[in-house]
Design a protein around this motif. Structure first.
Motif, mmCIF file in Angstrom:
data_model
loop_
_atom_site.group_PDB
_atom_site.id
_atom_site.type_symbol
_atom_site.label_atom_id
_atom_site.label_comp_id
_atom_site.label_asym_id
_atom_site.label_seq_id
_atom_site.Cartn_x
_atom_site.Cartn_y
_atom_site.Cartn_z
ATOM 1 N N HIS A 41 0.673 -1.616 -0.199
ATOM 2 C CA HIS A 41 0.275 0.096 -0.326
ATOM 3 C C HIS A 41 1.054 1.077 -0.072
ATOM 4 C CE1 HIS A 41 -3.488 2.693 2.004
ATOM 5 N NE2 HIS A 41 -2.790 2.928 0.373
ATOM 6 N N HIS A 47 3.955 1.113 3.073
ATOM 7 C CA HIS A 47 3.744 0.040 4.188
ATOM 8 C C HIS A 47 3.387 -1.672 3.334
ATOM 9 C CE1 HIS A 47 -0.906 1.678 4.113
ATOM 10 N NE2 HIS A 47 -0.708 0.648 4.596
ATOM 11 N N ASP A 49 -0.149 -4.147 3.907
ATOM 12 C CA ASP A 49 -1.039 -4.398 5.570
ATOM 13 C C ASP A 49 -1.266 -6.262 5.375
ATOM 14 O OD1 ASP A 49 -2.140 -2.152 6.331
ATOM 15 O OD2 ASP A 49 -2.400 -1.806 3.668
ATOM 16 N N MET A 104 -2.691 0.823 -4.423
ATOM 17 C CA MET A 104 -2.462 -0.727 -3.850
ATOM 18 C C MET A 104 -2.833 -2.065 -4.507
ATOM 19 S SD MET A 104 -4.857 -2.368 -0.548
ATOM 20 C CE MET A 104 -4.785 -1.303 0.868
#
Ligand code: MN
Length: 188
Positions: A41, A47, A49, A104
């Motif tokens: 993402h 980061h 997820d 994403m």
């Protein structure tokens, strides 16, 4: 756990292409269950997820430095709101200025095999589980410490001596990179 109120409250479904909590789960057909997904993402800060299926929802943690296959390395995993199951198939662009705005992709996905009751483990501050994905394999642990939740790889035959998730940039769903998903636009 298993409550989607926070997920709903944080999003405007007239704007975001993310699944609503009543979305059909057709995209999950043929996937092994229960499942896990790790989404890469590129939001305000890049980061990963981690999401684990439990009781009809995806328990979720944001992992700033991403997964590792190296035992002994601790990755901070910040609990985030539960997501609907259909989210395990979401890949696309979340528009500015919405919550989680950015791109994403489905970085890894596969079987989630908890080694014991999930709720009990989380309440006790330790969840032991196995993943059978395309990139992540074998035993893992989520451990609650005073510094927060940590995600660590267990010692097993799948363990590696070094691992950099950035060297495996493509979606296991589409084969696309983040840049390619971004270029393809919001609707996936
Ligand atoms: Mn995120």
């Amino acid at each position: 756990m298993g409550e989607l109120d926070a997920y709903r409250r944080l999003r405007n479904f007239e704007v975001t292409p993310e699944p609503g909590d009543g979305s059909n789960e057709a995209g999950l057909a043929g996937l092994p269950r229960p499942l896990f997904v790790v989404q890469k993402h590129a939001a305000r800060r890049l980061h990963y997820d981690l999401r684990l299926e439990s009781e009809g929802a995806l328990l979720s943690w944001a992992v700033p430095r991403g997964p590792t296959m190296v035992p002994g390395i601790k990755r901070l995993a910040v609990p985030t709101e539960d997501h609907p199951l259909a989210y395990a198939d979401f890949e696309g662009v979340i528009p500015e200025p919405g919550y989680g705005a950015g791109t994403m992709l489905v970085w890894d996905r596969g079987v989630f095999r908890p080694l014991g009751p999930v709720r009990t483990g989380l309440e006790a501050g330790k969840l032991d589980f196995e993943l059978e994905g395309e990139k992540l394999m074998g035993r893992f642990h989520l451990i609650q410490t005073r510094a927060g939740w940590l995600w660590v790889k267990g010692k097993d035959s799948f363990a590696q001596s070094s691992f950099d998730p950035e060297t495996l940039p493509r979606s296991v769903r589409s084969g696309l990179t983040l840049e390619e998903v971004r270029a393809a636009g919001p609707a996936r």
